[in-house]
Design a protein around this motif. Structure first.
Motif, PDB file in Angstrom:
ATOM      1  N   VAL A 133       0.841  -1.200   0.000  1.00  0.00           N
ATOM      2  CA  VAL A 133       0.000   0.000   0.000  1.00  0.00           C
ATOM      3  C   VAL A 133       0.877   1.252   0.000  1.00  0.00           C
ATOM      4  CG1 VAL A 133      -1.664   1.359   1.327  1.00  0.00           C
ATOM      5  CG2 VAL A 133      -1.978  -1.107   1.096  1.00  0.00           C
ATOM      6  N   ALA A 134       1.917   1.254   0.834  1.00  0.00           N
ATOM      7  CA  ALA A 134       2.830   2.396   0.886  1.00  0.00           C
ATOM      8  C   ALA A 134       3.490   2.630  -0.468  1.00  0.00           C
ATOM      9  CB  ALA A 134       3.892   2.161   1.956  1.00  0.00           C
ATOM     10  N   GLN A 135       3.883   1.556  -1.120  1.00  0.00           N
ATOM     11  CA  GLN A 135       4.497   1.676  -2.447  1.00  0.00           C
ATOM     12  C   GLN A 135       3.498   2.240  -3.455  1.00  0.00           C
ATOM     13  OE1 GLN A 135       5.722  -2.431  -2.688  1.00  0.00           O
ATOM     14  NE2 GLN A 135       7.851  -1.963  -2.130  1.00  0.00           N
ATOM     15  N   ARG A 136       2.234   1.762  -3.406  1.00  0.00           N
ATOM     16  CA  ARG A 136       1.207   2.278  -4.311  1.00  0.00           C
ATOM     17  C   ARG A 136       0.881   3.738  -4.003  1.00  0.00           C
ATOM     18  NH1 ARG A 136      -1.389  -2.896  -3.612  1.00  0.00           N
ATOM     19  NH2 ARG A 136      -2.898  -1.970  -2.157  1.00  0.00           N
ATOM     20  N   ASN A 137       1.063   4.119  -2.732  1.00  0.00           N
ATOM     21  CA  ASN A 137       0.807   5.517  -2.340  1.00  0.00           C
ATOM     22  C   ASN A 137       1.937   6.456  -2.753  1.00  0.00           C
ATOM     23  OD1 ASN A 137      -1.711   5.089  -1.141  1.00  0.00           O
ATOM     24  ND2 ASN A 137      -0.831   4.650   0.876  1.00  0.00           N
ATOM     25  N   GLY A 138       2.964   5.894  -3.379  1.00  0.00           N
ATOM     26  CA  GLY A 138       4.053   6.727  -3.884  1.00  0.00           C
ATOM     27  C   GLY A 138       5.118   7.080  -2.857  1.00  0.00           C
ATOM     28  N   ILE A 139       5.203   6.300  -1.782  1.00  0.00           N
ATOM     29  CA  ILE A 139       6.248   6.544  -0.783  1.00  0.00           C
ATOM     30  C   ILE A 139       7.583   6.058  -1.333  1.00  0.00           C
ATOM     31  CG2 ILE A 139       7.070   6.051   1.550  1.00  0.00           C
ATOM     32  CD1 ILE A 139       4.569   7.813   1.433  1.00  0.00           C
ATOM     33  N   ASN A 140       8.570   6.936  -1.256  1.00  0.00           N
ATOM     34  CA  ASN A 140       9.913   6.619  -1.744  1.00  0.00           C
ATOM     35  C   ASN A 140      10.894   6.703  -0.579  1.00  0.00           C
ATOM     36  OD1 ASN A 140      12.174   6.195  -3.361  1.00  0.00           O
ATOM     37  ND2 ASN A 140      12.339   8.358  -3.923  1.00  0.00           N
ATOM     38  N   VAL A 141      11.493   5.566  -0.220  1.00  0.00           N
ATOM     39  CA  VAL A 141      12.456   5.524   0.883  1.00  0.00           C
ATOM     40  C   VAL A 141      13.855   5.490   0.315  1.00  0.00           C
ATOM     41  CG1 VAL A 141      13.275   4.224   2.883  1.00  0.00           C
ATOM     42  CG2 VAL A 141      10.822   4.312   2.385  1.00  0.00           C
ATOM     43  N   LYS A 142      14.694   6.408   0.770  1.00  0.00           N
ATOM     44  CA  LYS A 142      16.050   6.472   0.238  1.00  0.00           C
ATOM     45  C   LYS A 142      17.046   6.863   1.321  1.00  0.00           C
ATOM     46  CE  LYS A 142      14.921  11.040  -1.693  1.00  0.00           C
ATOM     47  NZ  LYS A 142      14.822  11.821  -2.952  1.00  0.00           N
ATOM     48  N   PRO A 143      18.305   6.463   1.146  1.00  0.00           N
ATOM     49  CA  PRO A 143      19.344   6.818   2.131  1.00  0.00           C
ATOM     50  C   PRO A 143      19.622   8.314   2.104  1.00  0.00           C
ATOM     51  CG  PRO A 143      20.310   5.688   0.238  1.00  0.00           C
ATOM     52  CD  PRO A 143      18.829   5.606   0.068  1.00  0.00           C
ATOM     53  N   SER A 144      20.043   8.827   3.240  1.00  0.00           N
ATOM     54  CA  SER A 144      20.313  10.259   3.354  1.00  0.00           C
ATOM     55  C   SER A 144      21.437  10.491   4.350  1.00  0.00           C
ATOM     56  CB  SER A 144      19.044  10.994   3.810  1.00  0.00           C
ATOM     57  OG  SER A 144      19.305  12.365   4.070  1.00  0.00           O
ATOM     58  N   GLU A 145      22.058  11.655   4.274  1.00  0.00           N
ATOM     59  CA  GLU A 145      23.039  12.079   5.271  1.00  0.00           C
ATOM     60  C   GLU A 145      22.577  13.355   5.978  1.00  0.00           C
ATOM     61  OE1 GLU A 145      26.831  12.444   3.364  1.00  0.00           O
ATOM     62  OE2 GLU A 145      26.954  10.308   2.869  1.00  0.00           O
ATOM     63  N   ASN A 146      21.324  13.709   5.764  1.00  0.00           N
ATOM     64  CA  ASN A 146      20.785  14.938   6.343  1.00  0.00           C
ATOM     65  C   ASN A 146      20.308  14.697   7.772  1.00  0.00           C
ATOM     66  OD1 ASN A 146      19.701  17.450   6.856  1.00  0.00           O
ATOM     67  ND2 ASN A 146      17.986  17.234   5.417  1.00  0.00           N
ATOM     68  N   ILE A 147      21.263  14.500   8.672  1.00  0.00           N
ATOM     69  CA  ILE A 147      20.914  14.201  10.053  1.00  0.00           C
ATOM     70  C   ILE A 147      20.272  15.415  10.741  1.00  0.00           C
ATOM     71  CG2 ILE A 147      23.180  14.823  11.003  1.00  0.00           C
ATOM     72  CD1 ILE A 147      20.828  11.934  12.127  1.00  0.00           C
ATOM     73  N   LYS A 148      20.639  16.606  10.347  1.00  0.00           N
ATOM     74  CA  LYS A 148      20.029  17.809  10.930  1.00  0.00           C
ATOM     75  C   LYS A 148      18.539  17.855  10.597  1.00  0.00           C
ATOM     76  CE  LYS A 148      20.519  22.862  11.131  1.00  0.00           C
ATOM     77  NZ  LYS A 148      19.127  23.231  10.753  1.00  0.00           N
ATOM     78  N   GLY A 149      18.224  17.574   9.322  1.00  0.00           N
ATOM     79  CA  GLY A 149      16.824  17.569   8.910  1.00  0.00           C
ATOM     80  C   GLY A 149      16.026  16.493   9.630  1.00  0.00           C
ATOM     81  N   PHE A 150      16.632  15.299   9.778  1.00  0.00           N
ATOM     82  CA  PHE A 150      15.930  14.207  10.461  1.00  0.00           C
ATOM     83  C   PHE A 150      15.719  14.527  11.938  1.00  0.00           C
ATOM     84  CE2 PHE A 150      16.232  10.355  13.113  1.00  0.00           C
ATOM     85  CZ  PHE A 150      15.033   9.749  12.750  1.00  0.00           C
ATOM     86  N   SER A 151      16.737  15.069  12.606  1.00  0.00           N
ATOM     87  CA  SER A 151      16.601  15.362  14.043  1.00  0.00           C
ATOM     88  C   SER A 151      15.491  16.388  14.281  1.00  0.00           C
ATOM     89  CB  SER A 151      17.934  15.855  14.617  1.00  0.00           C
ATOM     90  OG  SER A 151      18.301  17.107  14.069  1.00  0.00           O
ATOM     91  N   GLU A 152      15.381  17.365  13.394  1.00  0.00           N
ATOM     92  CA  GLU A 152      14.324  18.366  13.520  1.00  0.00           C
ATOM     93  C   GLU A 152      12.950  17.746  13.248  1.00  0.00           C
ATOM     94  OE1 GLU A 152      15.635  21.380  10.834  1.00  0.00           O
ATOM     95  OE2 GLU A 152      17.066  22.251  12.272  1.00  0.00           O
ATOM     96  N   PHE A 153      12.896  16.862  12.250  1.00  0.00           N
ATOM     97  CA  PHE A 153      11.654  16.166  11.921  1.00  0.00           C
ATOM     98  C   PHE A 153      11.228  15.270  13.086  1.00  0.00           C
ATOM     99  CE2 PHE A 153       9.699  12.265  10.074  1.00  0.00           C
ATOM    100  CZ  PHE A 153       8.552  12.827   9.547  1.00  0.00           C
ATOM    101  N   TRP A 154      12.182  14.523  13.651  1.00  0.00           N
ATOM    102  CA  TRP A 154      11.890  13.639  14.786  1.00  0.00           C
ATOM    103  C   TRP A 154      11.349  14.441  15.962  1.00  0.00           C
ATOM    104  CZ3 TRP A 154      12.818  12.917  19.864  1.00  0.00           C
ATOM    105  CH2 TRP A 154      12.558  11.650  20.396  1.00  0.00           C
ATOM    106  N   GLN A 155      11.997  15.565  16.257  1.00  0.00           N
ATOM    107  CA  GLN A 155      11.573  16.380  17.395  1.00  0.00           C
ATOM    108  C   GLN A 155      10.189  16.965  17.166  1.00  0.00           C
ATOM    109  OE1 GLN A 155      13.704  16.628  20.199  1.00  0.00           O
ATOM    110  NE2 GLN A 155      11.742  17.216  21.080  1.00  0.00           N
ATOM    111  N   ASP A 156       9.915  17.408  15.946  1.00  0.00           N
ATOM    112  CA  ASP A 156       8.604  17.972  15.623  1.00  0.00           C
ATOM    113  C   ASP A 156       7.506  16.918  15.808  1.00  0.00           C
ATOM    114  OD1 ASP A 156       6.935  20.176  14.451  1.00  0.00           O
ATOM    115  OD2 ASP A 156       6.604  18.649  12.910  1.00  0.00           O
ATOM    116  N   CYS A 157       7.768  15.694  15.335  1.00  0.00           N
ATOM    117  CA  CYS A 157       6.793  14.602  15.499  1.00  0.00           C
ATOM    118  C   CYS A 157       6.590  14.275  16.970  1.00  0.00           C
ATOM    119  CB  CYS A 157       7.252  13.353  14.745  1.00  0.00           C
ATOM    120  SG  CYS A 157       7.228  13.510  12.947  1.00  0.00           S
ATOM    121  N   ALA A 158       7.679  14.290  17.751  1.00  0.00           N
ATOM    122  CA  ALA A 158       7.592  13.975  19.179  1.00  0.00           C
ATOM    123  C   ALA A 158       6.743  14.999  19.923  1.00  0.00           C
ATOM    124  CB  ALA A 158       8.992  13.913  19.779  1.00  0.00           C
TER     125      ALA A 158
END
Length: 286
Positions: A133-158
């Motif tokens: 379902v996630a694949q049909r919904n167009g979710i694209n999972v890829k490797p990244s080195e943007n740890i700053k972006g992820f940490s901010e995203f994680w904190q916002d979700c928390a």
């Protein structure tokens, strides 16, 4: 297999966020693996020390821990043994079971030596379906080195989802940097919008699901399910033997807030693994 908390990379991480790192128990020949102890100093009252999942724990190590405690004027010692066989010795030295482990006392291990089709087969049927379902919904999972972006995203979700206002951005970034090439970041996107992410830490044989987050939109699109599956596949590709989901609900030390993500983690199959929990001892910091 050596636990994450007893690796040099993790010791570097702890040092980078303000803990004193000390090693105990290594033989003069260097044949025995040293055990890391982590010490936090507090003004006036003394220090706190924790030893987590040591591979070796004998009377010799307990005495060295006691000696270290005197050196740093420790008011509380916490040992979180890896093996149940160590509990009797710990109790003999006056340690008592704590109600609050510092590291997860129960987890899920996925056996990565199995082929991918077998891992899929052992999942709950809805989990397999939700990956598609996630694949049909167009979710694209890829490797990244943007740890700053992820940490901010994680904190916002928390903050939005759990009212967790205590920032973890420093810890997330420090962990990523300490493990270097063995820290893998996988981000899920819907178009250009970040909707999920996982920070995975790799040791020699084990991949740990350390930090994960998803926006409300990502959850509706089943991005976390696809994100976790891609992390499992990457762990297998990197040669790991176990994928450790790093914590599920434990009836011995109940935290109701853990029940939700426990259902999610269990849906991927694997086996439940229990650890003894934490043992603590208080002392006068003299």
């Amino acid at each position: 297999m050596i636990d994450l908390r007893q690796t040099p990379e993790y010791a570097n991480y702890m040092s980078s966020i303000g803990w004193i790192v000390s090693s105990i128990g290594r033989s003069a020949s260097g044949r025995e693996r040293k055990t890391y102890a982590y010490i936090r100093k507090f003004p006036i009252i003394g220090s706190f020390i924790k030893i987590q999942r040591p591979e070796i724990l004998r009377e010799k190590e307990i005495k060295l821990i006691e000696r270290l405690s005197k050196k740093y004027r420790v008011f509380q010692i916490v040992i979180e043994p890896k093996y149940t066989k160590h509990c009797t010795l710990i109790a003999e030295y006056g340690f008592r079971q704590s109600r609050n482990p510092f590291v997860p006392s129960k987890t899920i291990h996925i056996d990565l030596t199995k082929p991918e089709n077998q891992l899929l087969k052992e999942m709950h049927h809805k989990t397999r379906y939700n990956i598609k379902v996630a694949q049909r919904n167009g979710i694209n999972v890829k490797p990244s080195e943007n740890i700053k972006g992820f940490s901010e995203f994680w904190q916002d979700c928390a903050i939005r989802q759990r009212n967790m206002f205590l920032s973890q951005k420093k810890e997330i970034t420090a962990l990523y940097k300490a493990f270097g090439k063995n820290a893998k970041l996988l981000l899920g996107f819907k178009g250009k919008k970040l909707v999920s992410g996982i920070l995975m830490i790799k040791t020699k044989n084990i991949a740990y699901y350390m930090y994960a987050a998803s926006s409300d939109k990502g959850k509706k699109l089943f991005a976390p399910t696809l994100n976790a599956w891609e992390a499992i596949k990457l762990s297998k590709k990197l040669g790991c033997k176990i994928f450790d989901f790093e914590g599920i609900y434990d009836e011995r030390f109940p935290l109701k807030s853990w029940k939700g993500f426990t259902r999610f983690k269990k849906s991927f199959g694997g086996k439940e693994v229990e650890h003894p929990g934490a043992f603590t001892k208080f002392r006068f910091p003299l």
